[in-house]
Design a protein around this motif. Structure first.
Motif, mmCIF file in Angstrom:
data_model
loop_
_atom_site.group_PDB
_atom_site.id
_atom_site.type_symbol
_atom_site.label_atom_id
_atom_site.label_comp_id
_atom_site.label_asym_id
_atom_site.label_seq_id
_atom_site.Cartn_x
_atom_site.Cartn_y
_atom_site.Cartn_z
ATOM 1 N N ARG A 1 0.846 -1.198 0.000
ATOM 2 C CA ARG A 1 0.000 0.000 0.000
ATOM 3 C C ARG A 1 0.880 1.247 0.000
ATOM 4 N N VAL A 2 0.582 2.139 -0.937
ATOM 5 C CA VAL A 2 1.303 3.402 -1.037
ATOM 6 C C VAL A 2 0.294 4.541 -0.963
ATOM 7 N N GLN A 3 0.485 5.430 -0.037
ATOM 8 C CA GLN A 3 -0.402 6.594 0.097
ATOM 9 C C GLN A 3 0.204 7.761 -0.685
ATOM 10 N N ILE A 4 -0.609 8.365 -1.562
ATOM 11 C CA ILE A 4 -0.150 9.481 -2.377
ATOM 12 C C ILE A 4 -1.108 10.643 -2.150
ATOM 13 N N VAL A 5 -0.615 11.696 -1.536
ATOM 14 C CA VAL A 5 -1.477 12.845 -1.207
ATOM 15 C C VAL A 5 -0.729 14.135 -1.533
ATOM 16 N N ALA A 6 -1.486 15.216 -1.577
ATOM 17 C CA ALA A 6 -0.885 16.521 -1.829
ATOM 18 C C ALA A 6 -0.033 16.924 -0.634
ATOM 19 N N ALA A 7 1.206 17.323 -0.907
ATOM 20 C CA ALA A 7 2.091 17.739 0.176
ATOM 21 C C ALA A 7 1.827 19.182 0.584
ATOM 22 N N ASP A 8 1.429 20.015 -0.380
ATOM 23 C CA ASP A 8 1.130 21.420 -0.096
ATOM 24 C C ASP A 8 0.287 21.948 -1.241
ATOM 25 N N ASN B 1 6.562 19.566 -7.292
ATOM 26 C CA ASN B 1 5.453 19.758 -8.218
ATOM 27 C C ASN B 1 5.917 19.457 -9.649
ATOM 28 N N GLN B 2 5.268 18.462 -10.256
ATOM 29 C CA GLN B 2 5.622 18.073 -11.620
ATOM 30 C C GLN B 2 4.533 18.466 -12.624
ATOM 31 N N SER C 1 1.227 23.700 -3.663
ATOM 32 C CA SER C 1 1.979 23.886 -4.906
ATOM 33 C C SER C 1 1.715 22.776 -5.906
ATOM 34 N N GLY C 2 1.180 21.659 -5.452
ATOM 35 C CA GLY C 2 0.981 20.510 -6.330
ATOM 36 C C GLY C 2 1.976 19.399 -6.100
ATOM 37 N N ALA C 3 2.906 19.592 -5.138
ATOM 38 C CA ALA C 3 3.846 18.530 -4.802
ATOM 39 C C ALA C 3 3.100 17.358 -4.172
ATOM 40 N N LEU C 4 3.626 16.167 -4.343
ATOM 41 C CA LEU C 4 2.984 14.953 -3.838
ATOM 42 C C LEU C 4 3.855 14.302 -2.780
ATOM 43 N N ARG C 5 3.208 13.735 -1.778
ATOM 44 C CA ARG C 5 3.909 13.002 -0.726
ATOM 45 C C ARG C 5 3.581 11.524 -0.867
ATOM 46 N N PHE C 6 4.606 10.691 -0.989
ATOM 47 C CA PHE C 6 4.447 9.239 -1.121
ATOM 48 C C PHE C 6 4.840 8.585 0.198
#
Length: 868
Positions: A167-174, A197-198, A176-181
């Motif tokens: 299980r991998v959780q992928i959510v917005a980090a802030d 942010n990509q 700006s559009g950056a993602l936290r895995f």
């Protein structure tokens, strides 16, 4: 480094560095393996060119290397990851040697492990890897484990209970559009990576990849490299499945479309491993009511006012046929009008809904996202949000309806208006939706393969992977395999479906088979009837799988015998005897004396049962006795017992001999003959066992003591008072020792029957006095029954009614009718009648007591049979 003496083994060592503790990744390990092997090959070429005697021998296929599973200990990587890294390192080294034009290759790699379980885990992983396209033509696997001195067996915890899904959780980090895995694990910490942010880099790629149905591998690989953290990339090859727990920001990305390999022979990631999503929503979830129905709604196209969709209609008909073939009630609507669709949605109960038709995405000139029901009617999230009975499963096979892009500028979709999102937020357990335009034929293949797998009992995650693989293999030029976004629990399964019958693997490794058999036998303890039936089915499958390669191995047949015996019943017991017979005649001779003792016990007990005697739990008395086969088994069992006693007269073996004579005494009485000779042999054997137990350990089994006293009492009734006179002076000490032994065993093993030892001791003490002229009269019987019921009240269970009824049955069966101690038989009959009347569900006035139930209770091979 190489040893200067070429005769020494090993001839040298390759040492690779693994970096700082806790920082090793599979990719770095593969590169380290490749570097070490490449340098070794170069040194070998230099030494050979110089004519040095230490030059390693070059086999037919190249250099031979032996390796440990480096990185799987303190390195923290799994066995599967380390194995793959070694294979990838060897492949990379050989490619670089080939590119450099060097006449040397790594031709053979042997993996060494001390633990057999780890070796099996590595072998199983290699088998799985060899099925992948990237390794075919590059490697072959011998599929064999060679045993060498120094190896040992132990349990490997990682081999049990792990289905390979991560299980991998992928959510917005802030903002700006950056993602936290976050890779969620069962450890005290979780690995967290934050990607910048990509959006500016990937938005264009996603637009190009999803704007048409043509597969573009380069774009898929670019998305993979840009979107995933390097640590997650390294772990993905080990996974069997990936659960993406995404929020609204992460849900917009087509994770299913990514490719992780540049090689043209490699299939896309989501076709090789399972990949499902779970959506995190900020909305308050209503109490979803999934109707407990067997009904399915299938809609194929609608009277939308748009061009007709023959492919959607054909797909709906195929889905309806499949559900119907499995007994589901199917409502099939082809080109229905909008009103009819809405009536069925809100006025019926469906556990599953399949929607195939035109879909629209909100944008310029289009007000809503939804399924086009009619020229002016759409099924949107607003209508879905009004459903009181939410289907468990929804399949939306329409263009764009799975898109979850929250901003209105991008043409993918609005999250708030998405049908897929609406069903998820309303509580559906699993939802599949197409994220962009799909190819009709590939979509039909996907749907057919998915439903075939689910209706066959597959789990949701596995069924989705199989469907993606089928769509890709048949239509590799289309990206439809990556268009489907599957939300739900990877282990969701359709109601009213059974998992496919368990099939044993094609065993190649002796230890693998032995471990499975030992695990199966261990699960017998405390198993309910349904679990026991499942174990019996699995054992049958294992026997068939092992028949060709391993039926000549004594320890394999011995373990099969133990499990068959533990299952109980006539057929299982006879098959257990056959397994033991084969084990003791096996060429390898790897069978223990304990197995011989258990074999003998099964033979005498089942032999007695075939002759019509109740021989204890787990042994079935057939409806029609087979005296010839029964007496043959008894004779065989006696021969094996005599052999064991001749080898060493242990207490356990002598007690087993006593049980044989007890059964023979009962058979003699059944035939109208005197049981006294067999009783005398039984008592002598049990006395010898008692003496041996005292000599060896100073204590004797309480069951053995009770059997000795019962035998002496019966012999006294038959006019032979020798044993009774010898034991009379020891009665108090013997009963005290029996109770102490039972209490200790109860503390250790919590057997209910051990809690009843004081009651059994009191019964024998009372009956013992009858030959001495102290009758077991009504007041004495009442006092005994009071003691019995008090013990039941205090302990909850003392193994009743077997604690008392079994010895009473034995006494009644063997006491002579013309006993000179006339008070003994009448006392036993009176007590039996009173005890029977006091038992729940029993009819009073039955002095013989009904035979006990022959349930299939597990017994360990080294445990004594129930006392006679």
């Amino acid at each position: 480094m190489l040893q200067p003496d070429a005769a020494r083994r090993p001839g040298g060592a390759i040492v690779i560095g693994l970096g700082a503790l806790g920082e090793l990744t599979p990719g770095e390990l593969a590169r380290a393996f490749a570097g070490g092997l490449l340098e070794y090959a170069c040194v070998c070429l230099q030494v050979r060119a110089a004519g040095h005697a230490a030059a390693p021998p070059m086999g037919e296929h190249g250099l031979r290397v032996a390796s440990l599973l480096s990185g799987s200990g303190y390195g923290g990587l799994s066995i599967a990851l380390c194995t793959r890294a070694l294979i990838d390192g060897a492949r990379s080294a050989n490619r670089r040697l080939e590119d450099a034009g060097m006449a040397c290759r790594i031709g053979h790699i042997a993996i060494y492990e001390q633990s057999e379980a780890r070796a099996i885990a590595a072998a199983v992983a290699i088998e799985q890897f060899m099925a992948e396209a990237r390794y075919q033509g590059s490697f072959t696997f011998e599929r064999r484990i060679r045993h060498s001195p120094g190896g040992y067996r132990r349990i490997l915890p990682s081999l049990s209970g792990d289905n390979g899904w991560r299980r991998v959780q992928i959510v917005a980090a802030d903002l700006s559009g950056a993602l936290r895995f976050t890779v969620l694990t069962d450890r005290a910490h979780n690995s967290v990576d934050e990607e910048p942010n990509q959006r500016q880099a990937v938005d264009g790629l996603i637009m190009d990849a999803t704007d048409n149905t043509t597969d573009q591998p380069g774009l898929s690989r670019a998305l993979y490299e840009l979107m995933l953290p390097n640590g997650l990339k390294a772990a993905i090859p080990e996974m069997r499945g990936l659960i993406l727990a995404v929020d609204q920001s992460a849900a917009i990305y087509p994770w299913e479309l990514m490719r992780d390999e540049a090689g043209s022979e490699e299939s896309p990631l989501s076709t090789r491993i399972g990949m499902v999503r779970q959506l995190a929503s900020l909305r308050e979830q209503p109490s979803a009511v999934s109707p407990p129905s067997n009904s399915v709604l299938v809609i194929g196209d609608t009277d939308s006012g748009l061009p007709e969709l023959p492919a959607a209609q054909a797909e709906a008909q195929d889905v309806a046929r499949m559900f119907g073939a499995y007994g589901y009630q199917v409502r099939e609507l082809l080109r229905p009008q909008a009103q009819r669709v809405l009536v069925h949605l809100f006025d019926e109960r469906y556990f599953a809904i399949h929607l195939a038709g035109h879909g629209e995405v909100a944008g310029p000139g289009i007000a809503h996202t939804g399924l086009v029901l009619g020229p002016k009617t759409r099924l949107t999230a607003a209508q879905v949000g009004k459903l009181k009975r939410v289907p468990q499963f929804v399949f939306i096979n329409c263009c764009h309806l799975g898109d979850m892009r929250p901003d209105a500028i991008a043409p993918w979709s609005k999250l708030a208006a998405s049908l897929a999102t609406a069903f998820i937020e309303m509580g559906s357990q699993a939802v599949i939706a197409a994220g962009w335009r799909i190819d009709d034929q590939a979509a039909s293949i996907f749907a057919h393969s998915f439903y075939h797998a689910m209706l066959s009992g597959e789990y949701f995650g596995d069924a989705v992977r199989l469907a993606r693989e089928a769509a890709y293999l048949q239509f590799p030029a289309s990206n439809t395999w990556g268009a489907y976004q599957a939300y739900g629990d990877d282990r969701y399964r359709f109601p009213n479906t059974q998992s496919r019958p368990w099939q044993a693997p094609d065993y190649h490794y002796h230890g693998h088979l032995l471990a499975d058999l030992e695990t199966l036998h261990a699960r017998l303890a405390g198993a309910d009837p349904a679990r026991r039936a499942a174990i019996e089915e699995k054992l049958g499958s294992i026997e068939e799988a092992a028949r060709a390669r391993f039926f000549g191995c004594a320890d394999i047949r011995e373990n099969m015998a133990a499990t068959r015996a533990g299952l109980g019943g006539l057929e299982n017991t006879l098959r257990a005897i056959e397994h033991y017979r084969a084990a003791h005649s096996a060429a390898d001779g790897k069978v223990g004396l304990r197995a011989l003792a258990h074999w003998a016990e099964l033979e005498i007990r089942q032999g007695a049962a075939l002759c019509g005697l109740d021989a204890g739990a787990g042994i079935e008395v057939p409806a029609v006795p087979d005296m010839a086969q029964g007496r043959q088994l008894l004779q065989d069992g006696k021969q094996h017992i005599d052999l064991l006693v001749a080898l060493a007269p242990t207490a356990q073996r002598l007690a087993l001999l006593g049980r044989y004579w007890a059964l023979q005494a009962r058979l003699a009485c059944r035939a109208g003959n005197s049981g006294a000779p067999a009783l005398r042999a039984m008592t002598d054997a049990c006395l010898a066992a008692l003496e041996e137990a005292r000599r060896r350990s100073g204590a004797a089994d309480c069951d053995l003591i009770f059997q000795v006293l019962g035998g002496a009492l019966l012999l006294k009734a038959h006019g032979d008072g020798g044993a009774w006179g010898t034991l009379d002076a020891q009665l108090g000490d013997l009963l005290h020792d029996a109770i102490a032994y039972a209490r200790q065993r109860h503390a250790d093993e919590h057997r209910a029957i051990d809690a009843g030892a004081p009651v059994r001791a009191a019964l024998l003490a009372a009956l013992w006095q009858a030959p001495a002229g102290q009758p077991f009269d009504a007041p004495a019987r009442a006092a005994f029954l009071a003691l019995y019921h008090d013990a039941v009240r205090r302990h909850g269970s003392i193994g009743e009614p077997e604690t008392i009824t079994a010895p009473l049955r034995f006494l009644l069966e063997l006491l002579p009718s013309d006993s000179p101690e006339t008070g003994l038989r009448s006392a036993v009959q009176a007590l039996a009648s009173q005890l029977q009347a006091s038992l729940p569900g029993s009819s009073p006035g039955n002095p013989s007591l009904a035979p006990r139930h022959n349930g299939a209770h597990s017994a360990r091979p080294d445990s004594p049979a129930a006392s006679s």
